[in-house]
Design an enzyme around this catalytic site. Structure first.
Site, mmCIF file in Angstrom:
data_model
loop_
_atom_site.group_PDB
_atom_site.id
_atom_site.type_symbol
_atom_site.label_atom_id
_atom_site.label_comp_id
_atom_site.label_asym_id
_atom_site.label_seq_id
_atom_site.Cartn_x
_atom_site.Cartn_y
_atom_site.Cartn_z
ATOM 1 N N ARG A 133 -1.380 32.799 43.233
ATOM 2 C CA ARG A 133 -2.515 33.415 42.058
ATOM 3 C C ARG A 133 -2.324 32.719 40.634
ATOM 4 O O ARG A 133 -3.287 32.277 40.208
ATOM 5 C CB ARG A 133 -2.432 34.766 42.206
ATOM 6 C CG ARG A 133 -2.803 35.377 43.585
ATOM 7 C CD ARG A 133 -3.065 36.665 43.480
ATOM 8 N NE ARG A 133 -3.920 37.253 42.973
ATOM 9 C CZ ARG A 133 -5.160 37.528 43.330
ATOM 10 N NH1 ARG A 133 -5.688 37.074 44.466
ATOM 11 N NH2 ARG A 133 -6.013 38.187 42.507
ATOM 12 N N THR A 138 -10.039 34.206 38.549
ATOM 13 C CA THR A 138 -11.042 33.956 39.380
ATOM 14 C C THR A 138 -12.244 33.257 38.561
ATOM 15 O O THR A 138 -12.954 32.558 39.390
ATOM 16 C CB THR A 138 -11.549 35.406 40.021
ATOM 17 O OG1 THR A 138 -10.609 35.852 40.604
ATOM 18 C CG2 THR A 138 -12.815 35.108 40.910
ATOM 19 N N ARG A 161 -8.339 26.416 39.174
ATOM 20 C CA ARG A 161 -9.707 26.893 38.996
ATOM 21 C C ARG A 161 -10.078 26.191 37.752
ATOM 22 O O ARG A 161 -11.403 25.912 37.648
ATOM 23 C CB ARG A 161 -9.792 28.376 39.055
ATOM 24 C CG ARG A 161 -9.624 28.990 40.428
ATOM 25 C CD ARG A 161 -9.679 30.405 40.555
ATOM 26 N NE ARG A 161 -9.541 30.925 41.973
ATOM 27 C CZ ARG A 161 -9.039 32.013 42.520
ATOM 28 N NH1 ARG A 161 -8.499 32.930 41.679
ATOM 29 N NH2 ARG A 161 -9.128 32.461 43.537
ATOM 30 N N ASN A 210 -15.140 28.877 42.865
ATOM 31 C CA ASN A 210 -14.221 28.736 41.905
ATOM 32 C C ASN A 210 -12.957 28.262 42.682
ATOM 33 O O ASN A 210 -11.724 28.217 42.318
ATOM 34 C CB ASN A 210 -13.611 30.322 41.548
ATOM 35 C CG ASN A 210 -13.193 31.137 42.869
ATOM 36 O OD1 ASN A 210 -12.914 30.343 43.729
ATOM 37 N ND2 ASN A 210 -13.180 32.380 42.617
ATOM 38 N N HIS A 268 -9.640 30.457 47.500
ATOM 39 C CA HIS A 268 -9.142 31.967 47.673
ATOM 40 C C HIS A 268 -7.645 32.242 47.757
ATOM 41 O O HIS A 268 -6.900 31.023 48.134
ATOM 42 C CB HIS A 268 -9.683 32.453 48.959
ATOM 43 C CG HIS A 268 -9.229 33.900 49.283
ATOM 44 N ND1 HIS A 268 -9.820 34.986 48.704
ATOM 45 C CD2 HIS A 268 -8.369 34.208 49.959
ATOM 46 C CE1 HIS A 268 -9.207 36.079 49.335
ATOM 47 N NE2 HIS A 268 -8.394 35.703 50.030
#
Length: 181
Positions: free
Chosen positions: A117, A123, A134, A144, A147
């Site tokens: 992440r 996001t 991203r 973006n 996932h």
């Protein structure tokens, strides 16, 4: 990151898979977008009628519309991932592979979820840190680039939905004589 890729698969996600995969997001949309629905419905009502629309009435209308709006936003994600609008696709076609290709990767290692992440970034690419995936490749919240599971439990659930236990990594390694990069 110190992580290892333990699974990789090119996949065309079906509408049914996308509906299950992104199902938890739909409920978030109800809460997240209610203020926007309230603002838009109040403005539309005030523009359509020549009398004042009380805030309580605008809020009541928004309360009626929030579920439909969440379904609409959810449908956009499913369509982006599958190439098919779920609300316009007959249910008997929901299990057919979508028209869009996705690359699914499964990472393993200490704090894998948090590390991935962090590498992906926010996001919303506009809010992502420089040099994150991203920020560099994303366009907006919908497009973006990637996932990432939000927890180890979600990762297990998502791996099951996409059937990533059966992955392409062993064949890739075998075709490349164990080449490790």
């Amino acid at each position: 990151t110190g992580l290892c890729i333990i699974g990789i698969k090119m996949i065309r996600i079906s509408v049914a898979q996308a509906m299950e995969f992104y199902g938890p997001v739909r409920d978030v949309f109800v809460r997240k977008f209610v203020d926007r629905v309230r603002e838009k419905s109040a403005a539309a009502l005030r523009a359509a009628f020549e009398f004042p629309i009380p805030d309580a009435l605008a809020a009541a209308v928004a309360d009626q519309l929030k579920e439909a709006n969440a379904d609409h936003e959810f449908g956009k994600i499913v369509q982006f991932m599958t190439g098919r609008n779920p609300w316009q696709t007959p249910r008997e076609q929901w299990n057919e592979p979508g028209t869009e290709s996705c690359l699914a990767l499964v990472y393993q290692g200490v704090d894998a979820v948090a590390k991935i992440r962090e590498q992906l970034g926010s996001t919303d690419p506009r809010n992502a840190a420089p040099a994150t995936v991203r920020k560099e490749f994303g366009r907006d919240v919908m497009v973006n680039t990637a996932h990432a599971s939000d927890s180890p439990e979600s990762a297990v659930r998502e791996i099951r939905i996409l059937d990533l236990e059966r992955n392409d990594l062993p064949g890739i390694v075998e075709r490349n004589d164990g080449y490790s990069g």
